[in-house]
Design a protein around this motif. Structure first.
Motif, PDB file in Angstrom:
ATOM      1  N   GLU A 158       0.848  -1.206   0.000  1.00  0.00           N
ATOM      2  CA  GLU A 158       0.000   0.000   0.000  1.00  0.00           C
ATOM      3  C   GLU A 158       0.879   1.249   0.000  1.00  0.00           C
ATOM      4  OE1 GLU A 158      -3.291  -0.699   0.010  1.00  0.00           O
ATOM      5  OE2 GLU A 158      -2.907  -2.803   0.459  1.00  0.00           O
TER       6      GLU A 158
ATOM      7  N   GLU B 260      -6.058  -4.220 -11.198  1.00  0.00           N
ATOM      8  CA  GLU B 260      -6.716  -5.329 -10.501  1.00  0.00           C
ATOM      9  C   GLU B 260      -6.893  -4.981  -9.035  1.00  0.00           C
ATOM     10  OE1 GLU B 260      -5.271  -9.188 -10.531  1.00  0.00           O
ATOM     11  OE2 GLU B 260      -5.676  -9.542 -12.615  1.00  0.00           O
ATOM     12  N   PRO B 261      -7.926  -5.461  -8.369  1.00  0.00           N
ATOM     13  CA  PRO B 261      -9.059  -6.078  -9.039  1.00  0.00           C
ATOM     14  C   PRO B 261      -9.865  -4.997  -9.740  1.00  0.00           C
ATOM     15  CG  PRO B 261      -9.495  -5.893  -6.682  1.00  0.00           C
ATOM     16  CD  PRO B 261      -8.086  -5.426  -6.904  1.00  0.00           C
TER      17      PRO B 261
ATOM     18  N   LEU C 246     -13.541  -5.271  -1.273  1.00  0.00           N
ATOM     19  CA  LEU C 246     -12.932  -4.163  -0.522  1.00  0.00           C
ATOM     20  C   LEU C 246     -13.909  -3.389   0.356  1.00  0.00           C
ATOM     21  CD1 LEU C 246     -10.369  -2.820  -3.175  1.00  0.00           C
ATOM     22  CD2 LEU C 246      -9.969  -4.374  -1.264  1.00  0.00           C
TER      23      LEU C 246
ATOM     24  N   ARG D 164      -1.181  -4.130 -10.310  1.00  0.00           N
ATOM     25  CA  ARG D 164      -1.359  -5.367  -9.541  1.00  0.00           C
ATOM     26  C   ARG D 164      -1.808  -6.529 -10.434  1.00  0.00           C
ATOM     27  NH1 ARG D 164      -0.882  -4.602  -4.217  1.00  0.00           N
ATOM     28  NH2 ARG D 164      -1.390  -2.623  -3.240  1.00  0.00           N
ATOM     29  N   PHE D 165      -1.382  -7.737 -10.038  1.00  0.00           N
ATOM     30  CA  PHE D 165      -1.789  -8.979 -10.715  1.00  0.00           C
ATOM     31  C   PHE D 165      -1.532 -10.124  -9.732  1.00  0.00           C
ATOM     32  CE2 PHE D 165      -1.032 -12.290 -14.145  1.00  0.00           C
ATOM     33  CZ  PHE D 165      -2.316 -12.275 -14.660  1.00  0.00           C
TER      34      PHE D 165
ATOM     35  N   ARG E 251      -7.911  10.038  -0.314  1.00  0.00           N
ATOM     36  CA  ARG E 251      -8.054   8.604  -0.550  1.00  0.00           C
ATOM     37  C   ARG E 251      -9.047   7.972   0.429  1.00  0.00           C
ATOM     38  NH1 ARG E 251      -4.459   3.745  -1.744  1.00  0.00           N
ATOM     39  NH2 ARG E 251      -5.350   2.169  -0.382  1.00  0.00           N
TER      40      ARG E 251
ATOM     41  N   ASN F 220     -10.057   1.386   2.207  1.00  0.00           N
ATOM     42  CA  ASN F 220     -10.821   0.164   1.933  1.00  0.00           C
ATOM     43  C   ASN F 220     -10.542  -0.888   3.016  1.00  0.00           C
ATOM     44  OD1 ASN F 220      -8.538  -1.467   1.194  1.00  0.00           O
ATOM     45  ND2 ASN F 220      -8.489  -0.411  -0.787  1.00  0.00           N
TER      46      ASN F 220
ATOM     47  N   ARG G 259      -9.624 -11.717 -11.542  1.00  0.00           N
ATOM     48  CA  ARG G 259      -8.426 -11.796 -12.418  1.00  0.00           C
ATOM     49  C   ARG G 259      -8.750 -12.534 -13.705  1.00  0.00           C
ATOM     50  NH1 ARG G 259      -4.700 -13.167  -8.623  1.00  0.00           N
ATOM     51  NH2 ARG G 259      -4.674 -10.901  -8.455  1.00  0.00           N
TER      52      ARG G 259
ATOM     53  N   TYR H 125     -10.522 -12.699  -5.669  1.00  0.00           N
ATOM     54  CA  TYR H 125      -9.459 -12.026  -6.436  1.00  0.00           C
ATOM     55  C   TYR H 125      -9.134 -12.842  -7.699  1.00  0.00           C
ATOM     56  CZ  TYR H 125      -8.154  -8.407  -2.997  1.00  0.00           C
ATOM     57  OH  TYR H 125      -8.136  -7.301  -2.174  1.00  0.00           O
TER      58      TYR H 125
ATOM     59  N   LEU I 128      -8.866  -3.622   3.079  1.00  0.00           N
ATOM     60  CA  LEU I 128      -7.475  -4.076   3.223  1.00  0.00           C
ATOM     61  C   LEU I 128      -6.596  -2.988   3.851  1.00  0.00           C
ATOM     62  CD1 LEU I 128      -6.213  -6.902   1.962  1.00  0.00           C
ATOM     63  CD2 LEU I 128      -8.585  -6.379   1.493  1.00  0.00           C
TER      64      LEU I 128
ATOM     65  N   TYR J 257      -0.396 -11.025  -0.492  1.00  0.00           N
ATOM     66  CA  TYR J 257      -1.453 -10.662   0.474  1.00  0.00           C
ATOM     67  C   TYR J 257      -2.186 -11.903   1.004  1.00  0.00           C
ATOM     68  CZ  TYR J 257      -1.301  -5.582  -0.543  1.00  0.00           C
ATOM     69  OH  TYR J 257      -0.930  -4.262  -0.664  1.00  0.00           O
ATOM     70  N   GLN J 258      -2.734 -12.716   0.061  1.00  0.00           N
ATOM     71  CA  GLN J 258      -3.514 -13.861   0.539  1.00  0.00           C
ATOM     72  C   GLN J 258      -2.590 -15.025   0.916  1.00  0.00           C
ATOM     73  OE1 GLN J 258      -4.844 -11.878  -2.218  1.00  0.00           O
ATOM     74  NE2 GLN J 258      -5.922 -11.016  -0.454  1.00  0.00           N
TER      75      GLN J 258
ATOM     76  N   ARG K 277     -14.546  -6.253  -7.117  1.00  0.00           N
ATOM     77  CA  ARG K 277     -13.705  -5.370  -6.285  1.00  0.00           C
ATOM     78  C   ARG K 277     -14.534  -4.733  -5.169  1.00  0.00           C
ATOM     79  NH1 ARG K 277      -8.963  -1.927  -7.100  1.00  0.00           N
ATOM     80  NH2 ARG K 277      -9.125  -0.215  -5.638  1.00  0.00           N
TER      81      ARG K 277
ATOM     82  N   SER L 124       0.190  -9.941  -6.187  1.00  0.00           N
ATOM     83  CA  SER L 124      -0.556  -9.382  -5.053  1.00  0.00           C
ATOM     84  C   SER L 124      -1.242 -10.508  -4.290  1.00  0.00           C
ATOM     85  CB  SER L 124      -1.628  -8.386  -5.535  1.00  0.00           C
ATOM     86  OG  SER L 124      -1.053  -7.176  -5.949  1.00  0.00           O
ATOM     87  N   SER L 125      -1.837 -11.450  -5.022  1.00  0.00           N
ATOM     88  CA  SER L 125      -2.508 -12.569  -4.337  1.00  0.00           C
ATOM     89  C   SER L 125      -1.508 -13.418  -3.562  1.00  0.00           C
ATOM     90  CB  SER L 125      -3.248 -13.450  -5.352  1.00  0.00           C
ATOM     91  OG  SER L 125      -4.424 -12.824  -5.785  1.00  0.00           O
TER      92      SER L 125
HETATM   93  C1  LIG Z   1      -4.997  -7.780  -6.943  1.00  0.00           C
HETATM   94  C2  LIG Z   1      -5.005  -7.978  -5.466  1.00  0.00           C
HETATM   95  C3  LIG Z   1      -5.147  -6.890  -4.621  1.00  0.00           C
HETATM   96  N1  LIG Z   1      -5.148  -7.079  -3.284  1.00  0.00           N
HETATM   97  C4  LIG Z   1      -5.350  -5.913  -2.406  1.00  0.00           C
HETATM   98  C5  LIG Z   1      -4.253  -4.906  -2.407  1.00  0.00           C
HETATM   99  C6  LIG Z   1      -4.964  -3.630  -2.052  1.00  0.00           C
HETATM  100  O1  LIG Z   1      -5.113  -3.603  -0.631  1.00  0.00           O
HETATM  101  C7  LIG Z   1      -6.346  -3.814  -2.667  1.00  0.00           C
HETATM  102  C8  LIG Z   1      -6.479  -3.128  -4.005  1.00  0.00           C
HETATM  103  O2  LIG Z   1      -6.451  -1.760  -3.801  1.00  0.00           O
HETATM  104  P1  LIG Z   1      -5.573  -0.755  -4.738  1.00  0.00           P
HETATM  105  O3  LIG Z   1      -5.794   0.586  -4.095  1.00  0.00           O
HETATM  106  O4  LIG Z   1      -6.164  -0.845  -6.100  1.00  0.00           O
HETATM  107  O5  LIG Z   1      -4.159  -1.175  -4.686  1.00  0.00           O
HETATM  108  O6  LIG Z   1      -6.494  -5.218  -2.853  1.00  0.00           O
HETATM  109  C9  LIG Z   1      -5.022  -8.345  -2.748  1.00  0.00           C
HETATM  110  O7  LIG Z   1      -5.054  -8.500  -1.515  1.00  0.00           O
HETATM  111  N2  LIG Z   1      -4.881  -9.400  -3.577  1.00  0.00           N
HETATM  112  C10 LIG Z   1      -4.880  -9.277  -4.916  1.00  0.00           C
HETATM  113  O8  LIG Z   1      -4.746 -10.295  -5.657  1.00  0.00           O
END
Ligand SMILES: Cc1cn([C@H]2C[C@H](O)[C@@H](COP(=O)(O)O)O2)c(=O)[nH]c1=O
Ligand code: ATP
Length: 214
Positions: A14, A41-42, A56, A98-99, A154, A157, A76, A72, A159, A106-107, A52, A102-103
């Motif tokens: 972020e 993305e998303p 979010l 992002r693509f 801004r 969201n 995608r 996500y 996340l 983050y996940q 999205r 990010s998953s």
């Molecule tokens: C693609 C993708 C995104 N994320 C998360 C990352 C950010 O917190 C939001 C997207 O917000 P942004 O302002 O557009 O960057 O989603 C995620 O966790 N996993 C993903 O695959």
């Protein structure tokens, strides 16, 4: 995948400055005769933007981690089929905010689902359409979150609302992902001034495209 276009993804935690830099990159690629499609993305197309909103939405605090990962991946898939692949097949450069990484960060890492598990559902979604080049905007979560906090325009969201330890894990996740894919992922020092970040990113893109066509 056999395609004439070039697929670039921009990744990072972020507030790394991805969105800011991508807009500048678009204006700097045009005079070089590079026709680029900007997307994110998303989102990027109607169905994925709707997904999205679901992911979010700040009220969706009950969302399960696996549900989040699957949503996500679903966004995608649809975005890839509807927007990214057609542009690549037309020979265009696609610049995507992002693509898959990010998953994975983050996940896979930060949510603790496991990078390999999240990779496997994403392999199903992307069917081997990997980016040709990924720019990883490297900034500490502390700096990124400070930048976001200072940006009063801004909207936060779901996340963004995660606490610092989650964002530290996101950062670690990106480091792990960049070790896994050293040929594809190029680190960009995103602590620098915005103009320098854009110049470094542009240089990496030109280098990547030259070696792709060479
Ligand atoms: C693609 C993708 C995104 N994320 C998360 C990352 C950010 O917190 C939001 C997207 O917000 P942004 O302002 O557009 O960057 O989603 C995620 O966790 N996993 C993903 O695959
Ligand atoms: N190199 C930079 N140095 C200092 N501030 C920056 C830099 N790049 C962007 N910013 C500022 O940081 C904030 C976040 O930037 P931006 O929205 O581009 O980040 P992002 O990576 O797209 O974030 P997110 O993924 O969380 O949406 C904005 O207020 C922006 O003006």
């Amino acid at each position: 995948m056999n395609k004439p276009g070039y697929f670039i993804t921009i990744e990072g935690p972020e507030g790394a400055g991805k969105t800011t830099a991508i807009e500048q990159l678009m204006t700097q690629l045009q005079p070089l005769g590079i026709e680029a499609v900007l997307t994110r993305e998303p989102g990027g197309i109607e169905i994925a933007e709707k997904i999205r909103e679901v992911i979010l939405n700040k009220n969706h605090t009950a969302m399960d981690g696996r549900t989040e990962a699957l949503l996500y991946a679903a966004a995608r898939r649809q975005h890839l089929v509807e927007k990214v692949l057609p542009a690549l097949h037309q020979g265009k450069v696609v610049l995507c905010d992002r693509f898959i990484d990010s998953s994975l960060a983050y996940q896979g890492h930060a949510r603790g689902l496991g990078i390999d598990e999240v990779l496997s559902i994403n392999e199903f979604a992307i069917q081997d359409t990997w980016p040709d080049l990924t720019l990883l905007f490297d900034v500490s979560p502390e700096i990124g979150l400070q930048r976001i906090a200072a940006n009063s325009g801004r909207e936060q969201n779901r996340l963004d609302m995660e606490k610092l330890p989650f964002h530290q894990k996101v950062y670690e996740g990106y480091q792990e992902v960049s070790r896994r894919y050293p040929d594809r992922i190029v680190r960009i020092d995103a602590v620098k001034e915005p103009e320098e970040v854009v110049a470094d990113a542009l240089a990496a893109i030109i280098k990547g495209m030259e070696s792709y066509t060479a």
